[in-house]
Design a protein around this motif. Structure first.
Motif, PDB file in Angstrom:
ATOM      1  N   ILE A  26       0.851  -1.470   0.601  1.00  0.00           N
ATOM      2  CA  ILE A  26      -0.178  -0.205  -0.204  1.00  0.00           C
ATOM      3  C   ILE A  26       0.403   1.085   0.224  1.00  0.00           C
ATOM      4  O   ILE A  26       0.447   2.383  -1.182  1.00  0.00           O
ATOM      5  CB  ILE A  26      -0.544  -0.013   1.247  1.00  0.00           C
ATOM      6  N   PHE A  69      -3.472   4.479  -3.618  1.00  0.00           N
ATOM      7  CA  PHE A  69      -3.944   3.598  -2.768  1.00  0.00           C
ATOM      8  C   PHE A  69      -4.612   4.146  -1.385  1.00  0.00           C
ATOM      9  O   PHE A  69      -5.494   3.475  -0.863  1.00  0.00           O
ATOM     10  CB  PHE A  69      -3.181   2.199  -2.717  1.00  0.00           C
ATOM     11  N   GLY A  80      -6.908  -0.341  -3.216  1.00  0.00           N
ATOM     12  CA  GLY A  80      -5.433  -0.996  -2.811  1.00  0.00           C
ATOM     13  C   GLY A  80      -5.504  -2.488  -1.801  1.00  0.00           C
ATOM     14  O   GLY A  80      -5.383  -3.047  -2.590  1.00  0.00           O
TER      15      GLY A  80
END
Length: 96
Positions: A24, A33, A45
């Motif tokens: 992430i 994300f 994400g």
């Protein structure tokens, strides 16, 4: 936290580490994300992390056979929308 997770994973065979946080937050994704509040993760994400997680699990363990106890219809704890809202309010309270 990552160092502790790696240490634990190295100390016990039953513990593993999957780099969801690193996926992430990786600079190559340039924050794409994250929601506008830069704290919540957008569905894309989550989908990216889960795609990599399941591909990795399949690579290591092969195809998953679902047991009777994990089939749909069994009751489990599900977070309600109010639980999520309460968590957001708590985080906002500490942000001030």
């Amino acid at each position: 936290l990552r160092a502790v997770a790696g240490e634990l994973a190295g100390a016990a065979e039953a513990i593993d580490y999957f780099p969801s946080y690193e996926i992430i937050t990786h600079p190559v994704f340039r924050g794409m994300f994250f929601a506008p509040n830069m704290r919540a993760v957008v569905p894309e994400g989550v989908a990216t992390v889960m795609k990599h997680f399941f591909e990795d699990q399949f690579r290591v363990f092969g195809e998953v056979v679902q047991s009777a106890s994990s089939k749909p219809g069994k009751k489990g704890k599900v977070r309600s929308e109010s639980d999520v809202m309460c968590e957001e309010e708590l985080l906002n309270a500490f942000a001030k």
